[in-house]
Scaffold this motif. Structure first.
Motif, PDB file in Angstrom:
ATOM      1  N   PRO A 232      -1.363 -18.492  -9.803  1.00 30.05           N
ATOM      2  CA  PRO A 232      -2.235 -17.380 -10.633  1.00 30.05           C
ATOM      3  C   PRO A 232      -3.371 -16.816 -10.170  1.00 30.05           C
ATOM      4  O   PRO A 232      -2.564 -15.499 -10.842  1.00 30.05           O
ATOM      5  CB  PRO A 232      -2.880 -18.608 -11.834  1.00 30.05           C
ATOM      6  N   ALA A 233      -3.430 -17.027  -8.736  1.00 31.93           N
ATOM      7  CA  ALA A 233      -4.113 -15.936  -8.577  1.00 31.93           C
ATOM      8  C   ALA A 233      -3.978 -14.654  -7.968  1.00 31.93           C
ATOM      9  O   ALA A 233      -4.032 -13.198  -7.877  1.00 31.93           O
ATOM     10  CB  ALA A 233      -5.808 -16.345  -7.542  1.00 31.93           C
ATOM     11  N   ALA A 234      -2.622 -15.135  -7.004  1.00 34.07           N
ATOM     12  CA  ALA A 234      -1.973 -13.740  -6.935  1.00 34.07           C
ATOM     13  C   ALA A 234      -0.842 -13.482  -7.545  1.00 34.07           C
ATOM     14  O   ALA A 234      -1.359 -11.926  -7.721  1.00 34.07           O
ATOM     15  CB  ALA A 234      -0.610 -14.517  -5.896  1.00 34.07           C
ATOM     16  N   ALA A 235      -1.064 -13.659  -8.959  1.00 31.98           N
ATOM     17  CA  ALA A 235       0.421 -13.221  -9.796  1.00 31.98           C
ATOM     18  C   ALA A 235      -1.009 -11.961 -10.562  1.00 31.98           C
ATOM     19  O   ALA A 235      -0.627 -11.351 -11.030  1.00 31.98           O
ATOM     20  CB  ALA A 235       0.516 -14.162 -11.067  1.00 31.98           C
ATOM     21  N   GLN A 236      -2.042 -12.569 -10.940  1.00 31.86           N
ATOM     22  CA  GLN A 236      -2.915 -11.409 -11.267  1.00 31.86           C
ATOM     23  C   GLN A 236      -3.036  -9.948 -10.719  1.00 31.86           C
ATOM     24  O   GLN A 236      -3.593  -8.818 -10.967  1.00 31.86           O
ATOM     25  CB  GLN A 236      -4.475 -12.132 -12.161  1.00 31.86           C
ATOM     26  N   ARG A 237      -3.375 -10.543  -8.948  1.00 34.93           N
ATOM     27  CA  ARG A 237      -3.031  -9.585  -8.223  1.00 34.93           C
ATOM     28  C   ARG A 237      -2.511  -8.289  -8.549  1.00 34.93           C
ATOM     29  O   ARG A 237      -2.338  -6.969  -8.307  1.00 34.93           O
ATOM     30  CB  ARG A 237      -3.970  -9.734  -7.395  1.00 34.93           C
ATOM     31  N   LEU A 238      -1.284  -9.204  -8.515  1.00 33.69           N
ATOM     32  CA  LEU A 238      -0.146  -7.791  -9.188  1.00 33.69           C
ATOM     33  C   LEU A 238       0.644  -7.115  -9.886  1.00 33.69           C
ATOM     34  O   LEU A 238       0.393  -5.896  -9.774  1.00 33.69           O
ATOM     35  CB  LEU A 238       1.475  -9.086  -8.481  1.00 33.69           C
ATOM     36  N   LEU A 239      -0.145  -7.491 -11.206  1.00 35.78           N
ATOM     37  CA  LEU A 239      -0.022  -6.868 -11.507  1.00 35.78           C
ATOM     38  C   LEU A 239      -1.349  -5.809 -12.420  1.00 35.78           C
ATOM     39  O   LEU A 239      -0.770  -5.519 -12.955  1.00 35.78           O
ATOM     40  CB  LEU A 239      -0.145  -8.743 -13.513  1.00 35.78           C
ATOM     41  N   SER A 240      -2.462  -5.731 -10.988  1.00 40.90           N
ATOM     42  CA  SER A 240      -3.724  -5.794 -11.771  1.00 40.90           C
ATOM     43  C   SER A 240      -3.249  -3.971 -10.688  1.00 40.90           C
ATOM     44  O   SER A 240      -3.564  -3.158 -11.051  1.00 40.90           O
ATOM     45  CB  SER A 240      -4.923  -5.648 -11.069  1.00 40.90           C
ATOM     46  N   TYR A 241      -2.433  -4.348  -9.578  1.00 37.38           N
ATOM     47  CA  TYR A 241      -1.951  -3.489  -8.596  1.00 37.38           C
ATOM     48  C   TYR A 241      -1.082  -2.079  -9.744  1.00 37.38           C
ATOM     49  O   TYR A 241      -0.405  -2.254 -10.252  1.00 37.38           O
ATOM     50  CB  TYR A 241      -1.280  -3.982  -7.776  1.00 37.38           C
ATOM     51  N   THR A 242      -1.048  -1.216  -9.356  1.00 38.68           N
ATOM     52  CA  THR A 242      -0.266  -0.018  -9.670  1.00 38.68           C
ATOM     53  C   THR A 242       0.803   0.888  -9.135  1.00 38.68           C
ATOM     54  O   THR A 242       1.736   1.185  -9.711  1.00 38.68           O
ATOM     55  CB  THR A 242      -1.069   2.252  -9.699  1.00 38.68           C
ATOM     56  N   TRP A 243       1.185   0.289  -7.804  1.00 37.51           N
ATOM     57  CA  TRP A 243       2.977   0.166  -7.449  1.00 37.51           C
ATOM     58  C   TRP A 243       2.975   1.379  -7.038  1.00 37.51           C
ATOM     59  O   TRP A 243       4.024   1.982  -7.883  1.00 37.51           O
ATOM     60  CB  TRP A 243       3.569  -0.908  -7.836  1.00 37.51           C
ATOM     61  N   PRO A 244       2.722   1.837  -5.771  1.00 40.75           N
ATOM     62  CA  PRO A 244       3.365   3.783  -6.466  1.00 40.75           C
ATOM     63  C   PRO A 244       4.297   3.504  -5.666  1.00 40.75           C
ATOM     64  O   PRO A 244       4.893   5.013  -5.985  1.00 40.75           O
ATOM     65  CB  PRO A 244       1.833   4.896  -5.065  1.00 40.75           C
ATOM     66  N   GLY A 245       4.784   2.808  -4.906  1.00 40.18           N
ATOM     67  CA  GLY A 245       5.757   2.722  -3.888  1.00 40.18           C
ATOM     68  C   GLY A 245       6.864   1.901  -4.697  1.00 40.18           C
ATOM     69  O   GLY A 245       8.256   2.048  -4.353  1.00 40.18           O
ATOM     70  N   ASN A 246       6.649   1.307  -5.907  1.00 43.34           N
ATOM     71  CA  ASN A 246       7.273   1.117  -7.402  1.00 43.34           C
ATOM     72  C   ASN A 246       8.046  -0.432  -6.669  1.00 43.34           C
ATOM     73  O   ASN A 246       7.316  -1.188  -6.279  1.00 43.34           O
ATOM     74  CB  ASN A 246       8.548   1.885  -7.772  1.00 43.34           C
ATOM     75  N   VAL A 247       9.180  -0.552  -7.058  1.00 39.95           N
ATOM     76  CA  VAL A 247      10.092  -1.725  -6.845  1.00 39.95           C
ATOM     77  C   VAL A 247      10.028  -2.277  -5.401  1.00 39.95           C
ATOM     78  O   VAL A 247       9.442  -3.203  -4.702  1.00 39.95           O
ATOM     79  CB  VAL A 247      11.769  -2.475  -7.722  1.00 39.95           C
ATOM     80  N   ARG A 248      10.590  -1.518  -4.790  1.00 36.80           N
ATOM     81  CA  ARG A 248      10.838  -0.992  -3.169  1.00 36.80           C
ATOM     82  C   ARG A 248       9.318  -1.227  -2.762  1.00 36.80           C
ATOM     83  O   ARG A 248       9.191  -2.631  -1.370  1.00 36.80           O
ATOM     84  CB  ARG A 248      10.831   0.350  -2.776  1.00 36.80           C
TER      85      ARG A 248
END
Length: 462
Positions: free
Chosen positions: A348-364
């Protein structure tokens, strides 16, 4: 009426403490259900749904440690918070090992306890979301590589369904890494040409002469190394789809030949004497602003309109909400299987970090992140420590931290909305709006009218 913070099952044998906890938690937005013995509490977990269990450790009969172990075995989805006196910290640690989420020492500070319970409720909600998204992967795999269920992606699904059987040219736009080739393959796979070939070429990956030869073919002796005739990709894609990736990078000198091929549905090989007909659907993609390229003279306007009969804009990953977790789970399964590692998903903690990040490189970028994490992890779930430092330490700034990423829009959409606001402020007059915006009326028609199917202009009625 505001939403509650969660349903809490409180197990405490002391009457005064039960009353204190029930009253204090209710005042802080929780819905507490109290029981004096563990034997009375556990049957409730079989018939009712609680977000968290709060239990004392020292109780007659079944104690809190035994209750914690039983919940961990039968209802592992419900986090348990234990209450302990200062002298029983070793027992509290034993409870954590038995599966408890956290512990709080007595005497109880109800405000501090409420914060712990809020975290426990959020922990359970996020874990449930990860589980639900993992189950959704089976359905997602039927969409030709698409993974996601956000409103932004569903709009893409719907458009693909509507135009898949057509032979009309499609221009796919979006930031780098958003999956433009996946969209092109989905168009091909779901259309009537699915049995034909899908032929792709990156227009930025080769010099002009080689690109021309690849697209149109060449006759024997057409240039120094042309020792044999070569069939071009337009002909190789007969009966299927030709995908022109990064079409915005196509050399200006080659664009007239591409335009002629699209108009006439024939190609002339380099050094050849005759035109060869082809039967392929054309799908192009770019992460460039082709309208700007047209205005700057770097891309032919007539070619732009020939390619952009149907426009398909892909949303960035930051606008797709919980799709991040769904994609991450798909990548975990892929890379774990390929590497022969037993990695089942995300903590859950790792999932929360992924949700919080903005992903400038998108799916790649997400794919790269998960591949790295799977390679590094020593556990069955990816932890925060397995993630790249930029994601572990990322902190959203300003208003974006509090906003739902699914509500964020592209610059193009923001520009369209602002133009609409200016028009409304001046009563629909494009003449006045153009003065305020510093652009001509034609630009307003182009930026706004093409999406609204033509917007009534007050100036035209005057």
């Amino acid at each position: 009426m505001s939403a509650t913070k969660g349903r809490i099952l409180v197990v405490e044998d002391e009457r005064e403490m039960r009353a204190l906890l029930e009253k204090g938690l209710a005042r802080r937005g929780f819905i507490p259900t109290v029981r004096g013995r563990a034997e009375e509490a556990f049957p409730l977990l079989e018939t009712e749904d609680f977000d968290t269990v709060l239990t004392d450790l020292r109780m007659p009969g079944m104690d809190g440690l035994a209750l914690c172990e039983r919940i961990a075995l039968n209802r592992p989805d419900i986090p348990v918070v234990v209450l302990t006196a200062f002298g029983t910290l070793e027992t509290a640690v034993a409870a954590i090992r038995a599966g408890a989420y956290d512990f709080v020492t007595k005497p109880v500070d109800v405000d501090a306890l409420a914060l712990v319970l809020e975290r426990a409720v959020q922990h359970r909600a996020l874990r449930e979301e990860v589980r639900r998204l993992r189950q959704a992967l089976g359905d997602a795999s039927a969409d030709g590589g698409w993974v996601g269920e956000s409103p932004a992606l569903r709009r893409v699904y719907e458009l693909i369904e509507r135009v898949a059987d057509s032979d009309t040219s499609v221009l796919i736009t979006g930031e780098s890494g958003t999956g433009k080739e996946v969209a092109a393959r989905a168009l091909h796979a779901r259309g009537r040409r699915h049995a034909g070939p899908f032929v792709a070429i990156n227009c930025a990956a080769m010099p002009e002469q080689l690109l021309e030869s690849e697209l149109f073919g060449h006759a024997r002796g057409a240039f120094t190394d042309a020792k044999a005739a070569r069939t071009g990709l337009f002909i190789k894609a007969n009966g299927g789809t030709l995908f022109l990736d990064e079409v915005g990078e196509m050399p200006l000198a080659l664009q007239p030949k591409l335009l002629r091929a699209l108009q006439e549905r024939t190609v002339r090989p380099v050094g050849g004497d005759s035109e060869l007909p082809f039967d392929a659907r054309i799908v192009a993609a770019t992460n460039r602003d082709l309208e700007l390229a047209v205005e700057e003279g770097r891309f032919r306007e007539d070619l732009y309109y020939r390619l952009n009969v149907i426009g398909l804009e892909l949303p960035p990953l930051r606008a797709r909400g919980n799709d991040v977790l769904l994609l991450a789970q798909r990548f975990v399964e892929h890379f774990a299987g390929r590497g022969g590692k037993r990695v089942l998903g995300l903590s859950p903690a790792a999932a929360q970090r992924l949700l919080s990040y903005t992903w400038p490189g998108n799916v790649r970028e997400l794919q790269n992140c998960i591949e790295r994490a799977v390679a590094l992890t020593s556990y069955e779930q990816l932890t925060v420590e397995d993630l790249p430092e930029r994601i572990r330490d990322y902190r959203a700034s300003n208003r974006a931290q509090a906003e739902d990423v699914s509500e964020l829009v592209s610059l193009e959409e923001m520009e369209r909305r602002y133009i609409q606001r200016v028009l409304e402020a001046v009563g629909g007059s494009r003449t006045l709006a153009s003065r305020i915006l510093g652009v001509d009326r034609k630009t307003i028609y182009r930026k706004l009218g093409r999406r609204n199917g033509g917007v009534e202009d007050k100036d035209d009625k005057a």
